[in-house]
Structure formats: C-alpha cells, structure tokens
Design an enzyme around this catalytic site. Structure first.
Site, PDB file in Angstrom:
ATOM      1  N   LYS A  22       1.852   1.783   2.864  1.00 17.50           N
ATOM      2  CA  LYS A  22       1.764   1.168   1.522  1.00 17.50           C
ATOM      3  C   LYS A  22       1.739  -0.360   1.624  1.00 17.50           C
ATOM      4  O   LYS A  22       0.893  -1.009   1.031  1.00 17.50           O
ATOM      5  CB  LYS A  22       2.965   1.604   0.677  1.00 17.50           C
ATOM      6  CG  LYS A  22       3.094   0.844  -0.629  1.00 17.50           C
ATOM      7  CD  LYS A  22       4.252   1.336  -1.473  1.00 17.50           C
ATOM      8  CE  LYS A  22       5.567   0.645  -1.206  1.00 17.50           C
ATOM      9  NZ  LYS A  22       5.663  -0.762  -1.664  1.00 17.50           N
ATOM     10  N   ASN A  23       2.676  -0.911   2.396  1.00  9.63           N
ATOM     11  CA  ASN A  23       2.809  -2.370   2.420  1.00  9.63           C
ATOM     12  C   ASN A  23       1.717  -3.062   3.231  1.00  9.63           C
ATOM     13  O   ASN A  23       1.634  -4.291   3.238  1.00  9.63           O
ATOM     14  CB  ASN A  23       4.187  -2.779   2.938  1.00  9.63           C
ATOM     15  CG  ASN A  23       5.262  -2.568   1.883  1.00  9.63           C
ATOM     16  OD1 ASN A  23       4.957  -2.188   0.754  1.00  9.63           O
ATOM     17  ND2 ASN A  23       6.516  -2.799   2.259  1.00  9.63           N
ATOM     18  N   CYS A 116      13.708  -7.441 -10.258  1.00 11.70           N
ATOM     19  CA  CYS A 116      13.544  -5.991 -10.136  1.00 11.70           C
ATOM     20  C   CYS A 116      14.889  -5.423  -9.729  1.00 11.70           C
ATOM     21  O   CYS A 116      15.854  -6.172  -9.556  1.00 11.70           O
ATOM     22  CB  CYS A 116      12.444  -5.640  -9.146  1.00 11.70           C
ATOM     23  SG  CYS A 116      12.880  -5.958  -7.462  1.00 11.70           S
ATOM     24  N   ARG A 121      13.933 -11.914  -6.623  1.00  6.25           N
ATOM     25  CA  ARG A 121      12.606 -11.947  -6.009  1.00  6.25           C
ATOM     26  C   ARG A 121      11.628 -12.961  -6.603  1.00  6.25           C
ATOM     27  O   ARG A 121      10.582 -12.603  -7.151  1.00  6.25           O
ATOM     28  CB  ARG A 121      12.003 -10.536  -6.015  1.00  6.25           C
ATOM     29  CG  ARG A 121      12.871  -9.546  -5.296  1.00  6.25           C
ATOM     30  CD  ARG A 121      12.279  -8.176  -5.247  1.00  6.25           C
ATOM     31  NE  ARG A 121      11.322  -8.017  -4.172  1.00  6.25           N
ATOM     32  CZ  ARG A 121      10.758  -6.856  -3.858  1.00  6.25           C
ATOM     33  NH1 ARG A 121      11.033  -5.795  -4.542  1.00  6.25           N
ATOM     34  NH2 ARG A 121       9.909  -6.784  -2.856  1.00  6.25           N
ATOM     35  N   ASP A 304      13.947  -2.228   4.172  1.00  4.38           N
ATOM     36  CA  ASP A 304      13.382  -1.015   3.566  1.00  4.38           C
ATOM     37  C   ASP A 304      13.895   0.276   4.218  1.00  4.38           C
ATOM     38  O   ASP A 304      13.536   1.366   3.774  1.00  4.38           O
ATOM     39  CB  ASP A 304      11.843  -1.055   3.628  1.00  4.38           C
ATOM     40  CG  ASP A 304      11.261  -2.010   2.588  1.00  4.38           C
ATOM     41  OD1 ASP A 304      12.024  -2.510   1.741  1.00  4.38           O
ATOM     42  OD2 ASP A 304      10.037  -2.254   2.632  1.00  4.38           O
ATOM     43  N   ARG A 396       5.700   6.168  -5.968  1.00  4.08           N
ATOM     44  CA  ARG A 396       5.113   4.856  -5.699  1.00  4.08           C
ATOM     45  C   ARG A 396       4.864   4.681  -4.203  1.00  4.08           C
ATOM     46  O   ARG A 396       3.939   3.965  -3.814  1.00  4.08           O
ATOM     47  CB  ARG A 396       6.061   3.738  -6.155  1.00  4.08           C
ATOM     48  CG  ARG A 396       6.122   3.549  -7.653  1.00  4.08           C
ATOM     49  CD  ARG A 396       6.924   2.306  -7.962  1.00  4.08           C
ATOM     50  NE  ARG A 396       6.625   1.273  -6.991  1.00  4.08           N
ATOM     51  CZ  ARG A 396       7.509   0.448  -6.438  1.00  4.08           C
ATOM     52  NH1 ARG A 396       8.770   0.503  -6.785  1.00  4.08           N
ATOM     53  NH2 ARG A 396       7.138  -0.446  -5.543  1.00  4.08           N
TER      54      ARG A 396
END
Ligand code: UD1
Length: 416
Positions: A22-23, A116, A121, A304, A396
């Site tokens: 994803k990243n 968030c 952030r 993460d 997500r």
C-alpha cells in the site's frame, strides 16, 4: 457497517500470497502525474486506499484503466490540480499529489490533512521543502496553495525523517531545474521503490535508501512499466498472526530483506524464520517470549508493526516495554486489547505489557488501520468469539484479509 467475527484458538498453518505494498503503491501512482505519457503499474493491491487515490486522480482528469492488479494511468491532461478536503480527509496520503502537481502543472491546491487517530501529523516539512525549491506556498482556508512556475534544485534538510515528505520532495525535484539534495531523507524501502519507478520514467535519482538523496532535474518524464514491491507490513502482520497462534506458515511473494528489524524481534520471541528468495517461512514455539521494542524510522523497528507486536506480547511469557517514538497517540489499541483481558499500562509514549496465559473474546472497536490488525491477531488467540467493529480501517490496507486468514485455517467471517 461491517464487523469481523473471529473464533480464536486455531493454529494457523499453510501458505498465503503477499500483496503489493500500500505505502509504495500510493506514492507511485501519484508519480504518474509527472508524465504526459501513460504509465503502467503491476502488483497494485486491491485496497480501499488505492481506490480512493485513483478516484482523486480521475477527478483531476487522469485517465485510469484498471484490470485486476494492473493499473494504467494517463495524465496527458491534468484539468484540475486540486485535492479537495473530502478526498484528503478520508486518506492522508492524498497529500502525495502536492509535489508532482507543483512540478508538472506549476500550481496545486491541496487540502491540509488535519489530524488523525494516531496524532497531529502536520505537513510543514513538505511545504518548507517546496518553498526552498522556489515555490510560493500559502495556507488558506484549510488548503495549501502552491504556485511554482519554475522549481529550482536546492539543498533541503528536513527537521525530522518523514516518509511522504521525502517522497513528495523527491517527485517535485524530478522536473526542477538543476540538482536537489534531500538530507535527512527517509530510507524506507517504499522510498526506494518510488525512486526506481521514477528512474524508469527517466528521472535521475541517486541515493534512495540512504539519508542523502540527489535528484538531477530533467525537462520531462516518459511512460514506463513498474511492478509495486511486496507489502512488508502485511507480511509482518501475517507473521505475527502465525506466531501468536503457535502456527507454521509460508508467505509467498514476500521481500525478506525489507523486514530485518521485524524478523529479529520474532526470532527473539522464539520463532524460527527461514528466508527464501521469494518467500518467508515461520514456525512458532508453543509460547512466545515477551519482547521489548522501540519504534523508529527505517531500518529500525516500524511504527506500523507496533500494534501487532503489542498483541503478541499480551499472551507471551514475561513482560515487555514498548516505546513509540514516531506518533504521539499510537496506543489506541491498548484499551481495546485490555477488553480482551490484556494487562497493559501506558505512560506517555511507553507501554508496559505483562503477558497473560489467555485472552478472552469480546467486542472491540478498530480505531486505525494497524490497531485493527492487532485486534485481529489478539482475536485469533483469544478464547471464544471476538467481534471487531469498524473494520473499514482494515479494508484500507489489507487485501482479502478474511480470505487469506481462512486459507491458513482461521475461523473468521464478516458480518454487516
Ligand atoms: C508514512 C506511512 C505510515 C507510517 C509513517 C511512519 C505512507 C502512505 N504512510 O506516513 O504508514 O506510519 O510513514 O513510518 O507511506 N511530521 C511532521 N511534519 C511533516 C511530516 C511529518 O512533523 O511535515 C512528523 C509526523 O507527525 C510524525 C513523523 O514526522 O510524527 C513521521 O511522519 P511521516 O514519516 O511523515 O509519516 P507519513 O509519511 O505521514
């Protein structure tokens, strides 16, 4: 709203494929904005965040063709270099269009992401970097307005290591006049994957993967084909899921070299790990040993993966100290894990976890993507049924989660 129902206590065993990262996919899809020629991406994960980004690119006038895991983007015409609040609020990574739009269109209007669940952030480093390259930046009414008719190469030293900040500036620098040097750059493998894609499109980037990245600007980038790297966080999450259940798994299409810090910790916890050229195997002990960890930018232990390791420590032998140094509010999962019977004490950015013999199923709430993953891991080992609410967070970032877990024998199902 969907929820996930997990009946714990099954030892995970078998083989599952790892999806594209994803990243890596999010910045790399944004890189297509830098070229007037079509760019094709393979191994693109089918995730909600990817769908959101493709919609955002379409809104700008990019032509999107999608066939399973292959996506072709044609940004010959960019009608509107704008990312609205409605898009950015659902996915912070939308801010990754800022650098490419400034470079290609000479202007951009991108909503500020705001806070968030895991912290404030801000994007001040993205803005400072663009200003250093000669852009005129105004923050008004919640939007970042950039005017940059002529970006110029320069030396940028970021105040902290920022992944998307490095990516935004690296993309902007590709079309700037002269050389840009980004110091204190993020060294994450996803930054390297983005640099490889940009170089395939004709950019001149060296040093990606190190803390000084040099970019010599070129007048234009051309079309290319690029395969997205495997997702190291998805890989780590399945390794944790197998480890906590005393399981034995083989994850195919994984890139072991990007996971060193995670693998070291799993070995410390008592797991056996075997790396193959394109796969990774894990055999877990009957009970894990609790392990301390401290998150920090790559190549140190990734933030993460912090939540998933907290779930491991909850049922391990002994006690562990977990320090989160990247985000100020990234222990939201701790209170939910406590609902399952975990013994965790939080003091600022430190969590003390005392391993317990067993967790018990309960209803818990997912608060962010990786927190959700930690609740899934805890649910897999908890006695009885665990219901995880608000699992849209999981969609997500985890492709076909229930399918992959079921393939390993887990008793998991989705309900509305
Ligand atoms: C990326 C990852 C995310 C991961 C994080 C840290 C993507 C799409 N997301 O997020 O999954 O958790 O890296 O590895 O790749 N900061 C500032 N000012 C800035 C930029 C950052 O103060 O302009 C701070 C942040 O608040 C945070 C730290 O720097 O405390 C690191 O953040 P950063 O690396 O930028 O995270 P993201 O790129 O948003």
């Amino acid at each position: 709203m969907d929820k996930l129902l997990i009946t714990g206590g099954v030892r995970l065993e078998g083989e599952v494929p790892i999806s594209g990262a994803k990243n890596a996919a999010l910045p790399i899809l944004c890189a297509a904005l830098l070229s007037a020629e079509p760019v094709t991406f393979t191994n693109v994960p089918r995730l909600k965040d990817v769908g959101t980004l493709l919609r955002l690119l379409e809104q700008m006038g990019v032509k999107v063709e999608r066939d399973g895991e292959t996506v072709t983007l044609d940004a010959a015409q960019i009608a509107e270099p704008v990312a609205t609040y409605e898009m950015v609020k659902t996915m912070r990574a939308s801010v990754l269009v800022l650098g490419p739009l400034a470079a290609r269109c000479g202007e951009a209007r991108v909503s500020l992401p705001g806070g968030c669940a895991i912290g404030a952030r801000p994007v001040d480093q993205h803005i400072k970097g663009l200003e250093a390259m000669g852009a005129e930046v105004k923050v008004e009414h919640g939007y970042v307005h950039v005017k940059a008719p002529h970006l110029k190469g320069t030396r940028i030293v970021t105040d902290m290591v920022t992944v998307t900040g490095t990516e935004n500036l690296m993309m902007a620098a590709c079309l700037a006049d002269g050389e840009t040097i980004i110091e204190n750059a993020a060294r994450e493998p996803e930054v390297v994957d983005l640099a490889n894609c940009l170089n395939a499109m004709g950019a001149k980037i060296t040093g990606a993967g190190f803390d000084v990245i040099r970019v010599v600007g070129v007048p234009a980038l051309h079309g290319a084909t690029h395969r997205i790297m495997p997702d190291r966080i998805e890989t780590g999450t399945y390794l944790c899921a197998a480890a906590v259940t005393g399981g034995k798994v083989r994850l195919t299409g994984a890139l072991t070299s990007s996971l060193d810090a995670v693998i070291v910790k799993l070995i410390e916890a008592g797991c056996q790990i075997q790396s193959e050229p394109d796969a990774i195997r894990l055999v877990a002990p009957p009970r894990l040993t609790a392990i301390d960890l401290r998150t920090a930018p790559y190549p140190a232990f990734p933030t993460d993966m912090q939540a998933q390791f907290m779930a491991l420590d909850c049922v391990a032998e002994g006690s562990a100290m977990i320090r989160e140094t990247i985000f100020e509010n990234r222990f939201m999962h701790a209170v939910e894990l406590q609902r399952l019977g975990a013994e965790i004490r939080i003091d600022g950015n430190t969590a003390m976890v005392q391993g317990v013999e067993k967790l018990e199923g309960a209803t818990v709430m997912a608060t962010d993507l990786r927190a959700s993953a930690s609740l899934v891991i805890a649910g897999l080992v908890a006695e009885g049924e665990t219901t995880i609410e608000r699992i849209y967070h999981l969609d997500r970032g985890y492709e076909r989660l229930e399918e992959k877990l079921s393939a390993l024998g887990a008793r998991v199902r989705r309900a509305s």
